[in-house]
Design a protein around this motif. Structure first.
Motif, short mmCIF file in Angstrom:
data_model
loop_
_atom_site.label_atom_id
_atom_site.label_comp_id
_atom_site.label_asym_id
_atom_site.label_seq_id
_atom_site.Cartn_x
_atom_site.Cartn_y
_atom_site.Cartn_z
N PRO A 55 14.98 65.38 32.38
CA PRO A 55 15.26 64.44 33.49
C PRO A 55 16.60 63.73 33.30
O PRO A 55 17.24 63.35 34.28
N ARG A 56 17.04 63.54 32.05
CA ARG A 56 18.31 62.86 31.81
C ARG A 56 19.50 63.71 32.24
O ARG A 56 20.58 63.19 32.51
N VAL A 57 19.30 65.02 32.32
CA VAL A 57 20.36 65.92 32.79
C VAL A 57 20.19 66.20 34.28
O VAL A 57 21.17 66.22 35.04
N LEU A 58 18.95 66.41 34.70
CA LEU A 58 18.67 66.76 36.10
C LEU A 58 19.14 65.67 37.06
O LEU A 58 19.77 65.96 38.09
N ALA A 59 18.85 64.40 36.74
CA ALA A 59 19.15 63.30 37.67
C ALA A 59 20.63 63.21 38.02
O ALA A 59 20.97 63.15 39.21
N PRO A 60 21.53 63.18 37.04
CA PRO A 60 22.94 63.08 37.41
C PRO A 60 23.47 64.31 38.15
O PRO A 60 24.36 64.18 39.00
N VAL A 61 22.92 65.48 37.85
CA VAL A 61 23.35 66.69 38.57
C VAL A 61 22.96 66.59 40.04
O VAL A 61 23.78 66.80 40.94
N LEU A 62 21.70 66.29 40.30
CA LEU A 62 21.24 66.18 41.69
C LEU A 62 21.96 65.07 42.44
O LEU A 62 22.36 65.24 43.61
N SER A 63 22.16 63.94 41.78
CA SER A 63 22.82 62.81 42.44
C SER A 63 24.26 63.15 42.78
O SER A 63 24.75 62.82 43.88
N ALA A 64 24.95 63.82 41.86
CA ALA A 64 26.35 64.18 42.09
C ALA A 64 26.47 65.15 43.26
O ALA A 64 27.35 65.01 44.12
N ILE A 65 25.60 66.15 43.30
CA ILE A 65 25.67 67.15 44.37
C ILE A 65 25.30 66.52 45.71
O ILE A 65 25.97 66.74 46.73
N ARG A 66 24.24 65.73 45.73
CA ARG A 66 23.80 65.12 46.99
C ARG A 66 24.82 64.14 47.57
O ARG A 66 24.85 63.89 48.77
N ALA A 67 25.65 63.59 46.70
CA ALA A 67 26.70 62.69 47.18
C ALA A 67 27.79 63.44 47.93
O ALA A 67 28.59 62.84 48.65
N ARG A 68 27.80 64.78 47.78
CA ARG A 68 28.87 65.58 48.36
C ARG A 68 28.41 66.51 49.48
O ARG A 68 29.23 66.93 50.30
N VAL A 69 27.12 66.86 49.52
CA VAL A 69 26.66 67.83 50.51
C VAL A 69 25.38 67.35 51.20
O VAL A 69 24.58 66.63 50.60
N PRO A 70 25.17 67.75 52.47
CA PRO A 70 23.99 67.33 53.21
C PRO A 70 22.86 68.36 53.22
O PRO A 70 21.88 68.20 53.94
N VAL A 71 23.00 69.44 52.46
CA VAL A 71 22.03 70.53 52.51
C VAL A 71 21.02 70.39 51.36
O VAL A 71 21.26 69.67 50.40
N PRO A 72 19.86 71.09 51.45
CA PRO A 72 18.87 71.02 50.37
C PRO A 72 19.44 71.53 49.05
O PRO A 72 20.26 72.45 49.01
N VAL A 73 18.95 70.91 47.97
CA VAL A 73 19.39 71.27 46.62
C VAL A 73 18.16 71.62 45.77
O VAL A 73 17.23 70.82 45.68
N GLY A 74 18.19 72.80 45.15
CA GLY A 74 17.08 73.23 44.32
C GLY A 74 17.53 73.56 42.91
O GLY A 74 18.73 73.79 42.66
N VAL A 75 16.56 73.61 42.00
CA VAL A 75 16.85 73.88 40.59
C VAL A 75 15.92 74.99 40.09
O VAL A 75 14.96 75.37 40.75
N THR A 76 16.23 75.46 38.90
CA THR A 76 15.39 76.45 38.24
C THR A 76 14.29 75.76 37.43
O THR A 76 14.45 74.60 37.02
N THR A 77 13.19 76.47 37.20
CA THR A 77 12.20 76.06 36.19
C THR A 77 11.97 77.23 35.23
O THR A 77 10.91 77.34 34.63
N GLY A 78 12.97 78.11 35.11
CA GLY A 78 12.84 79.30 34.29
C GLY A 78 12.39 79.01 32.87
O GLY A 78 12.77 77.99 32.28
N ALA A 79 11.60 79.92 32.32
CA ALA A 79 11.04 79.72 30.97
C ALA A 79 12.11 79.55 29.92
O ALA A 79 11.89 78.88 28.91
N TRP A 80 13.30 80.16 30.12
CA TRP A 80 14.36 80.03 29.13
C TRP A 80 14.86 78.59 29.01
O TRP A 80 15.41 78.20 28.00
N ALA A 81 14.68 77.79 30.09
CA ALA A 81 15.12 76.40 30.05
C ALA A 81 14.14 75.51 29.29
O ALA A 81 14.53 74.45 28.79
#
Length: 255
Positions: A55-81
């Protein structure tokens, strides 16, 4: 729908065009949306460049992207992560900023539990069904199937001469896909042939540096925006039944 997949499991070794920091991901997302992308898929990265569900990495990534674009933003939950299914659930429960959607690879251990938790949190689930796995069979009998946001039909065959055959076989194996929308895409050598097939069939698709590092003519892509622009052109041509000639691809015929 043209989704842009910003980085995937790529690293700095794959070139400077691959965005690895929240700021570079946001810049790349904004450029890709300006080029025509309508949805974002991103892999948040640790400072050393490893995929993570923290969550400490996910939050700033999502916040930074959402500040720039109006479209939906998704992430991976892949087992390698996060290899441990139980730990993966703990990470997701600790998210302080939620993505609009998250991909769940149905062949991976703990997929059903991961998808169920995401749905409980109000996060849309992209059901990742990889060719060459038992994902389609598991998804066909999943009670969560009718509830997913969409199905990602992911062609792992990178041989451009057979990738479209693999794609058609994967789509056949998916059947009705519980009536959910299907996004079809390939990777590396199969990325462009499969994207053209998606255009021919009128399916949603995606393109970006996660899936391929080169443009249709074989030149190195300078950005995700370049790939999106090329992807829309290729998709539109296939949808219109126009054959575009590229090095290594015979002229004429269907994708």
């Amino acid at each position: 729908m043209m989704q842009v997949c910003l980085n995937g499991s790529r690293t700095a070794a794959d070139g400077v065009a691959v965005p690895l920091t929240p700021e570079s991901m946001a810049d790349s997302a904004a450029e890709a949306v300006a080029a025509g992308a309508t949805d974002i898929h991103v892999h948040p990265k640790t400072p050393c460049g490893r995929d993570t569900l923290s969550p400490r990495v996910l939050a700033p990534v999502l916040s930074a992207i959402r500040a720039r674009v109006p479209v939906p933003v998704g992430v991976t939950t892949g087992a390698w992560a996060e290899p441990g299914p139980a730990t993966r659930l703990e990470r997701i429960r600790d998210w302080t900023v939620l993505p609009d959607h998250a991909s769940v690879n149905w062949h991976e251990p703990g997929a059903e539990e991961t998808a169920a938790l995401l749905m409980e949190l109000g996060v849309g689930v992209e059901a990742g069904i990889w060719s060459g796995t038992d994902g389609a069979e598991k998804f066909a009998v999943s009670p969560l199937g009718p509830k997913v946001l969409r199905v990602l039909a992911e062609v792992t065959d990178t041989d451009p001469s057979v990738a479209t055959s693999s794609a058609r076989a994967l789509l056949s194996g998916l059947g009705t896909a519980h009536g959910r929308p299907v996004l079809l895409h390939g990777e590396d050598g199969g990325a462009w042939p499969v994207l053209r097939l998606a255009g021919l069939l009128g399916l949603a698709t995606r393109i970006g540096l996660e899936d391929v590092l080169v443009l249709p003519d074989g030149e190195r892509a300078g950005s995700n925006a370049e790939l999106v622009a090329a992807g829309l052109a290729e998709y539109g041509a296939s949808r219109a039944g126009v054959t575009r000639d590229h090095p290594g691809r015979p002229s004429g015929g269907n994708p």
